[in-house]
Design an enzyme around this catalytic site. Structure first.
Site, short mmCIF file in Angstrom:
data_model
loop_
_atom_site.label_atom_id
_atom_site.label_comp_id
_atom_site.label_asym_id
_atom_site.label_seq_id
_atom_site.Cartn_x
_atom_site.Cartn_y
_atom_site.Cartn_z
N HIS A 1 -13.30 -15.46 17.05
CA HIS A 1 -14.61 -16.48 16.87
C HIS A 1 -13.99 -17.49 16.08
O HIS A 1 -13.44 -17.36 14.98
CB HIS A 1 -15.57 -15.51 15.79
CG HIS A 1 -15.87 -14.46 16.46
ND1 HIS A 1 -15.78 -13.06 16.43
CD2 HIS A 1 -17.25 -14.28 17.35
CE1 HIS A 1 -16.26 -12.44 17.40
NE2 HIS A 1 -17.25 -13.09 17.86
N CYS B 1 -18.63 -9.69 16.16
CA CYS B 1 -19.07 -10.78 15.51
C CYS B 1 -19.31 -10.91 13.94
O CYS B 1 -18.95 -11.58 13.26
CB CYS B 1 -19.98 -11.51 16.16
SG CYS B 1 -19.97 -10.93 17.99
N HIS C 1 -17.71 -17.94 20.16
CA HIS C 1 -17.12 -16.54 20.55
C HIS C 1 -16.32 -16.67 21.95
O HIS C 1 -16.77 -17.33 22.65
CB HIS C 1 -18.23 -15.31 21.14
CG HIS C 1 -19.46 -15.32 20.11
ND1 HIS C 1 -19.49 -14.30 19.31
CD2 HIS C 1 -20.49 -16.11 19.99
CE1 HIS C 1 -20.86 -14.37 18.83
NE2 HIS C 1 -21.07 -15.41 18.97
N ASP D 1 -11.01 -10.50 21.24
CA ASP D 1 -11.83 -11.38 20.75
C ASP D 1 -11.41 -12.39 19.92
O ASP D 1 -10.28 -12.14 19.16
CB ASP D 1 -13.04 -10.33 19.99
CG ASP D 1 -14.27 -10.85 20.12
OD1 ASP D 1 -14.53 -11.84 20.53
OD2 ASP D 1 -15.16 -10.14 19.25
N LYS E 1 -22.82 -21.68 27.38
CA LYS E 1 -21.60 -21.03 27.51
C LYS E 1 -20.88 -21.64 28.73
O LYS E 1 -21.43 -22.10 29.67
CB LYS E 1 -21.84 -19.62 27.32
CG LYS E 1 -22.60 -19.05 28.78
CD LYS E 1 -22.58 -17.42 28.52
CE LYS E 1 -23.73 -16.93 29.89
NZ LYS E 1 -23.53 -15.67 29.99
N GLN F 1 -11.99 -5.51 23.00
CA GLN F 1 -12.06 -7.24 23.49
C GLN F 1 -10.99 -8.03 22.77
O GLN F 1 -10.65 -7.56 21.78
CB GLN F 1 -13.54 -7.83 22.84
CG GLN F 1 -14.72 -6.86 23.31
CD GLN F 1 -15.89 -7.47 22.54
OE1 GLN F 1 -16.10 -7.56 21.66
NE2 GLN F 1 -16.81 -8.09 23.48
N ARG G 1 -20.06 0.98 23.16
CA ARG G 1 -21.30 0.48 23.64
C ARG G 1 -21.96 1.79 24.60
O ARG G 1 -21.03 2.39 25.37
CB ARG G 1 -21.40 -0.80 24.32
CG ARG G 1 -21.30 -1.73 23.62
CD ARG G 1 -21.26 -3.23 24.30
NE ARG G 1 -20.82 -4.34 23.52
CZ ARG G 1 -20.57 -5.39 23.67
NH1 ARG G 1 -20.87 -5.94 25.18
NH2 ARG G 1 -20.05 -6.17 22.83
ZN LIG Z 1 -18.54 -12.32 19.18
#
Ligand SMILES: [Zn+2]
Ligand SMILES: [Zn+2]
Length: 649
Positions: free
Chosen positions: A389, A338, A519, A387, A473, A385, A367
């Site tokens: 945004h 992000c 996200h 991912d 979410k 991910q 992580r």
């Molecule tokens: Zn994010």
């Protein structure tokens, strides 16, 4: 009299000191029989514990997480009681409920250890005690008194725990001859525990520290019905067969190496190809929905995470910053994409006409997880991910949710996830000051998510108080072929990062405004998703995704040349095929390729070669007759098309 408020907001009056059980009985005796535990106000509460003063009440039965938790926590005490009778002088550590069952950490006297052969007698003792319908009684006792009581019994681990507690009253729970230091809550008696199974025993250090004494961690599970235990054990058997770690090895998809490091998956050629295929598929869909692809580095300046707030919140438990030879510079392995994407947003001035901006990246993040927490591909230290945004105006949130739900539905369909549900996580109904962002934007976004789910006919339930402090979410859960639930994609609204990164756009009013950030990751991560896919399909992946779609098995070496001819024809149609030209009997070749879960096997011999045909065996369906090479290729191409082409885009 006190006022008790029920979940439906109705209110009834009771005498002061009424217990939840009495309240339940006043509703219906049948209902009272099924409830296991209650929540009074914000606190989980024993059914037999008096309520003082007006309060909200919630009841939980076996079908809820809270109900199971109280049931299994009480079963941990029952296990301890049984062990105390069977192993005089045994010392107790902690005994919590876990996701499936419970455990208790113990040290039997005289260096003895609990062995698998002891399990039956432990189970028998647990059942015996449960049948006595022992009441589980809470007491609130001054700390000094509790300490004395446990010291007298020689329970040194418990004494250590007690001495660390704040002064004042401490709660204990007693059933039969066993008393535990415990916050509760518990079910009222041992009677509902009808089936007990000790599952395993493992070594565990007191408080997870290897400088402390080694204990026996005894795992168990219990149920309110014997048939439930049978079902559970059957499910465990089936789950073992579907374990993605086992399948990943057999199918040569991924591996781990202690030399590379724990929790760092190595994707083997077939696994990498499978993952690339998933990524390409998602990229293609996202392109249609207006996403643009970006690429960002695997590390970022520590200050970036100070800005994002990540450092303050997770810094201590993350991989520690990397120092450069030049002093004073620190970088972190990227724990999330992000902040990088926020910086991309800031590279040029944005106007309301530019929004939404949808930045997508298959971004690998790192992580730190404790080694004991690592598990195959589902708990790793490095994962990618899927991912993206989305930066949009507050009035565009609903439209974006509709589109993301579309994408997720397309994917679930292509991967044959038939049963799924969604959870909408909203704010607490009362404590609203802990959330960042304006009341107006929150209300709009919460309504937008609810409306989007409704418009798409998505089965979704609303949970109040489950939203993050920075936005509501929508989470997706899929139910796999044996009924297990897996959390996959998430769509998360965020009012926090745009604030922290001072993101802006120029509105139609020529004023500066904050964009909303969304996200979203439909798969969650490539690692987790492949694991779920393997466990759901037991390795029998849909044809379009299977690493090898066709195995060609010549009956003897004489037909190897023809087999390769078939392979070449198929490859011209972009069908993934290989020839098993080992000098093995055909029966053996069939068995081995069956094990590799290849969707189609083609057997070629004298007759096939002469007629330019192939004999087909479909995975799990046996003999499928014979066909010309071209007809077979057309059939495969069409089957793949039908799996990934959908009218919805
Ligand atoms: Zn994010
Ligand atoms: Zn307890």
């Amino acid at each position: 009299m006190i006022k008790i408020t029920f979940p439906d907001q109705s209110v009834r009056e009771y005498e002061d000191g009424v217990t939840p059980l009495q309240v339940a009985e006043s509703i219906s005796p049948r209902f009272a029989q099924d409830v296991l535990v209650a929540k009074v106000g914000d606190e989980m509460w024993d059914l037999t514990r008096p309520i003082a003063g007006d309060a909200n009440i919630n009841f939980y039965k076996w079908d809820s997480e809270e109900g199971k938790h109280a049931f299994w926590h009480s079963s941990a005490h029952l296990l301890a009681e049984a062990l105390q009778e069977l192993y005089p002088g045994i010392q107790f550590g902690i005994g919590p409920a876990i996701e499936n069952g419970f455990y208790y950490d113990v040290v039997p006297a005289n260096g003895e250890n609990i062995k698998e052969s002891d399990f039956p007698k432990i189970e028998k003792k647990m059942l015996e005690l449960a049948r006595e319908k022992q009441a589980i009684v809470r007491r609130d006792v001054p700390k000094a008194e509790v300490l004395k009581e446990f010291a007298a019994k020689g329970q040194t681990f418990k004494c250590e725990l007690i001495s660390e507690l704040e002064d004042g009253h401490i709660s204990t729970y007693t059933q039969g001859s066993f008393t535990d230091l415990c916050r509760g809550p518990h079910i009222p008696t041992t009677a509902p525990i009808k089936a007990c199974k000790v599952l395993s025993v493992a070594g565990a250090f007191w408080r997870g520290n290897d400088k402390n004494p080694q204990m026996n961690r005894v795992y168990g599970i219990t149920f309110p019905k014997a048939s439930m235990l049978d079902e559970y054990l059957k499910l465990m058997e089936e789950a073992k067969k579907r374990d993605h770690r086992k399948l990943g090895k057999e199918m040569e998809l991924f591996a781990f190496s202690q030399n590379v490091g724990q929790g760092l998956p190595l994707w083997l050629p077939k696994g990498a190809a499978l993952r690339m295929r998933l990524q390409e598929y998602l990229t293609q869909i996202q392109k249609r929905y207006g996403y643009v692809q970006v690429i960002t580095p695997h590390i970022g300046n520590k200050n970036l995470y100070v800005t994002s707030g990540h450092w303050a919140k997770y810094g201590k438990d993350s991989f520690q910053p990397i120092a450069t030879p030049e002093e004073g510079e620190f970088y972190m392995l990227k724990p999330m994409n992000c902040p990088h994407h926020c910086e991309i947003y800031k590279t040029s001035p944005r106007s309301y006409r530019d929004l939404p901006l949808r930045l997508a990246e298959f971004g690998t993040v790192y992580r730190y997880e404790q080694s004991g927490e690592l598990h195959g591909l589902t708990r790793v230290r490095s994962f990618t991910q899927d991912d993206a945004h989305l930066f949009c105006r507050p009035d565009q949130v609903k439209e974006e949710f509709l589109k993301i739900i579309d994408i997720i539905m397309i994917i679930f369909k292509a991967l044959d996830f038939k049963e799924f549900e969604a959870q909408i996580s909203l704010r607490d109904k009362v404590n609203r000051e802990k959330y960042i962002g304006s009341e107006e934007n929150w209300q709009k976004a919460e309504q937008a998510i609810i409306d989007a789910c409704q418009e798409k006919g998505l089965p979704a339930h609303v949970e109040y108080g489950e939203a993050a402090f920075y936005g509501p979410k929508l989470d997706f859960m899929v139910k796999d072929a044996i009924g297990r639930r897996w959390q996959l994609g998430t769509i998360q609204v965020d009012y926090n990062l745009p604030e922290r990164f001072q993101l802006e756009y120029t509105g139609a009013d020529n004023q500066k405004h904050r964009p909303v950030m969304i996200h979203r990751a439909p798969f969650g991560s490539m690692e987790r998703f492949v694991a779920v896919l393997l466990e759901n399909t037991a390795g029998k992946l849909p044809l379009w995704l299977a690493p090898d779609q066709v195995a060609i098995l010549p009956i003897s070496e004489r037909f190897n040349d023809y087999a390769y001819e078939v392979k070449n024809s198929l490859e011209r149609q972009e069908i993934r095929a290989y020839v098993d030209d080992r000098n093995e009997k055909i029966g053996r070749k069939i068995r081995d390729n069956e094990m590799k879960k290849v969707p189609y096997m083609l057997i070629v011999g004298e007759k096939e070669q002469a007629e330019r045909m192939v004999s087909i065996r479909k995975q799990g369906a046996g003999d499928g007759g014979s066909m010309s090479i071209d007809d077979f290729a057309t059939m495969i191409v069409n089957e793949v098309k039908s799996q990934i082409e959908h009218s919805s885009y």
